[in-house]
Motif scaffolding. Structure first.
Motif, mmCIF file in Angstrom:
data_model
loop_
_atom_site.group_PDB
_atom_site.id
_atom_site.type_symbol
_atom_site.label_atom_id
_atom_site.label_comp_id
_atom_site.label_asym_id
_atom_site.label_seq_id
_atom_site.Cartn_x
_atom_site.Cartn_y
_atom_site.Cartn_z
ATOM 1 N N TYR A 162 -8.770 -8.721 6.061
ATOM 2 C CA TYR A 162 -9.658 -7.952 5.190
ATOM 3 C C TYR A 162 -10.866 -8.823 4.842
ATOM 4 O O TYR A 162 -11.038 -9.907 5.405
ATOM 5 C CB TYR A 162 -8.880 -7.433 3.974
ATOM 6 C CG TYR A 162 -7.822 -6.421 4.385
ATOM 7 C CD1 TYR A 162 -8.199 -5.221 4.988
ATOM 8 C CD2 TYR A 162 -6.462 -6.677 4.214
ATOM 9 C CE1 TYR A 162 -7.237 -4.295 5.405
ATOM 10 C CE2 TYR A 162 -5.503 -5.755 4.628
ATOM 11 C CZ TYR A 162 -5.900 -4.567 5.219
ATOM 12 O OH TYR A 162 -4.960 -3.653 5.630
ATOM 13 N N TRP B 50 -8.982 -5.888 -3.928
ATOM 14 C CA TRP B 50 -9.035 -5.632 -2.489
ATOM 15 C C TRP B 50 -10.388 -5.116 -2.038
ATOM 16 O O TRP B 50 -10.941 -4.193 -2.648
ATOM 17 C CB TRP B 50 -7.968 -4.575 -2.177
ATOM 18 C CG TRP B 50 -7.532 -4.423 -0.760
ATOM 19 C CD1 TRP B 50 -7.621 -5.334 0.247
ATOM 20 C CD2 TRP B 50 -6.888 -3.268 -0.195
ATOM 21 N NE1 TRP B 50 -7.056 -4.820 1.397
ATOM 22 C CE2 TRP B 50 -6.611 -3.567 1.150
ATOM 23 C CE3 TRP B 50 -6.511 -2.029 -0.709
ATOM 24 C CZ2 TRP B 50 -5.978 -2.658 2.002
ATOM 25 C CZ3 TRP B 50 -5.881 -1.120 0.121
ATOM 26 C CH2 TRP B 50 -5.609 -1.428 1.471
ATOM 27 N N THR C 133 0.844 -1.197 0.000
ATOM 28 C CA THR C 133 0.000 0.000 0.000
ATOM 29 C C THR C 133 0.877 1.244 0.000
ATOM 30 O O THR C 133 1.767 1.377 0.839
ATOM 31 C CB THR C 133 -0.923 -0.020 1.233
ATOM 32 O OG1 THR C 133 -1.847 -1.091 1.057
ATOM 33 C CG2 THR C 133 -1.685 1.275 1.396
ATOM 34 N N ARG D 236 4.733 2.069 9.990
ATOM 35 C CA ARG D 236 3.950 3.300 9.859
ATOM 36 C C ARG D 236 4.342 4.335 10.909
ATOM 37 O O ARG D 236 3.971 5.488 10.818
ATOM 38 C CB ARG D 236 2.453 2.993 9.998
ATOM 39 C CG ARG D 236 1.869 2.298 8.773
ATOM 40 C CD ARG D 236 0.386 2.018 8.968
ATOM 41 N NE ARG D 236 -0.211 1.429 7.777
ATOM 42 C CZ ARG D 236 -0.705 2.147 6.772
ATOM 43 N NH1 ARG D 236 -0.702 3.458 6.817
ATOM 44 N NH2 ARG D 236 -1.226 1.544 5.722
#
Ligand code: PHB
Length: 375
Positions: free
Chosen positions: A180, A110, A33, A312
């Motif tokens: 997900y 996705w 991503t 992150r």
């Protein structure tokens, strides 16, 4: 060419069939991503980003997750779509650039499922969709999907695959991992349904299988369908969808029967044993039990794994280069067929070429700067 023939890394550079095509080597760019497709549209930056990895010598690129055409598919800002004329036009330019550079490319289809919350783009009023309701602070944040919702989502995957094929993608990858949508049905912790989509492992795998079948019907018998799955979840790195090889076999048989051609087995460290009593990785087990080609992933070429939060966050996720012998060994023994790299290809798009030419000392280091200023 002579370097590779003599090199200890030659197993990485053996071509392999991929549907009607041939991949020039076993090196795959793993989906990552990047959050730089405003309005869901991949632009010039994305074209250049993928083109550089193709020019660097990868055989196959699996794109970052790209949202199917369903109102709750997205859960992050600026992630790309795989629907609508502008996004499809953007992807077509990516595909053309990658093909020009001699690599193959598939989009990762996705739907984030129950990871989504109210307030997120594109429509803040749309909650997450999942197998079972999740309420927080008296508000329904994730809607339990009705049978109609399920049919709609399956059709959205089929349409995305149709569009992917129409704009020249060489196959598709269905994202069935990491908590997900598809994985949230598979994982017993997130699936409390008591209909045909909940309960037994076979029932929990039903949504995945129906999506694979629909994608197959929407494309062609020889259109490569990759399926990514994982034990680990975004919220729980120790989670499991299967506890042993027998359960893994049940799961894989359903997906093979549905039409999966290649399994992308997402682990965080490729060398870790999958189950007690054997040193084989989840990828190796999957190869043996399914009989299908398998792609392994997880800190390839690097000596450290990091959590998503660390990547992150503020910590510098610095990692040195690792010996490639164990990676090559997995290919040589036939335990796996493809090897995917993520972080290493951010740090150095030329990784395949440098390994091929035995210029290992010239490979860039992976650190926060490489991740943020990646070219
Ligand atoms: C992420 O954006 O952190 C992310 C996206 C997709 C994944 C895993 C992590 O499958």
């Amino acid at each position: 060419m002579s370097q590779a023939r003599e090199s200890q890394h030659q197993a990485l550079f053996k071509p392999i069939a991929f549907g009607p095509h041939t991949l020039r080597n076993r090196i795959v760019m793993s989906p990552m991503t990047r959050q730089r497709s405003p309005g869901g549209v991949p632009g010039e930056q994305s074209v250049a980003y993928y083109q550089r990895r193709a020019e660097g010598g990868v055989g196959l690129i699996v794109t970052e997750g790209t949202c199917i055409g369903h109102p709750a598919a997205s859960g992050y800002n600026n992630v790309p779509d795989l629907f609508g004329p502008q996004a499809l036009e953007g992807w077509k330019r990516v595909v053309e650039a990658v093909h020009q550079a001699g690599a193959r490319i598939v989009p990762q289809l996705w739907h984030v499922g129950p990871i989504r919350r109210l307030g997120q783009a594109p429509d803040p009023l749309v909650p997450g969709y999942g197998p079972s309701e999740i309420s927080e602070g008296g508000e329904v944040q994730v809607k339990a999907m009705s049978l109609d919702d399920i049919e709609q989502v399956i059709e959205a995957y089929a349409q995305a695959a149709r569009d992917a094929r129409a704009i020249g993608f060489d196959g598709v990858e269905i994202h069935g991992a990491h908590e997900y949508l598809i994985d949230s049905f598979i994982w017993s912790q997130t699936n409390q349904r008591d209909d045909d989509y909940g309960g037994s492992l076979a029932n929990r795998t039903r949504l995945a299988a129906r999506i694979v079948q629909a994608v197959r019907e929407a494309t062609s018998p020889d259109y490569p369908i990759m399926f990514r799955f994982s034990q680990w979840k975004i919220s729980d790195y120790g989670a499991r969808i299967v506890d042993n090889a027998a359960e893994l076999k049940v799961f894989l048989d359903i997906l093979v029967e549905a039409g999966v051609d290649v399994f992308d087995v997402s682990t965080r460290r490729f060398w870790e044993p999958a189950f007690e009593g054997s040193s084989d990785s989840l990828a190796a087990w999957t190869r043996r039990l399914s009989g299908k080609p398998v792609m392994m992933v997880g800190s390839v070429g690097l000596d450290k794994a990091y959590s998503i939060a660390q990547l992150r966050g503020n910590e510098n996720p610095d990692a040195g280069q690792a010996d490639l012998a164990p990676v090559v060994g997995q290919l040589q023994s036939g335990a796996v067929d493809l090897v995917a790299l993520g972080r290493m290809l951010l740090a150095d798009p030329q990784w395949p070429t440098k390994v091929f030419e035995n210029r290992l000392a010239e490979i860039n280091r992976f650190d926060r700067e490489a991740m943020q200023t990646e070219i």
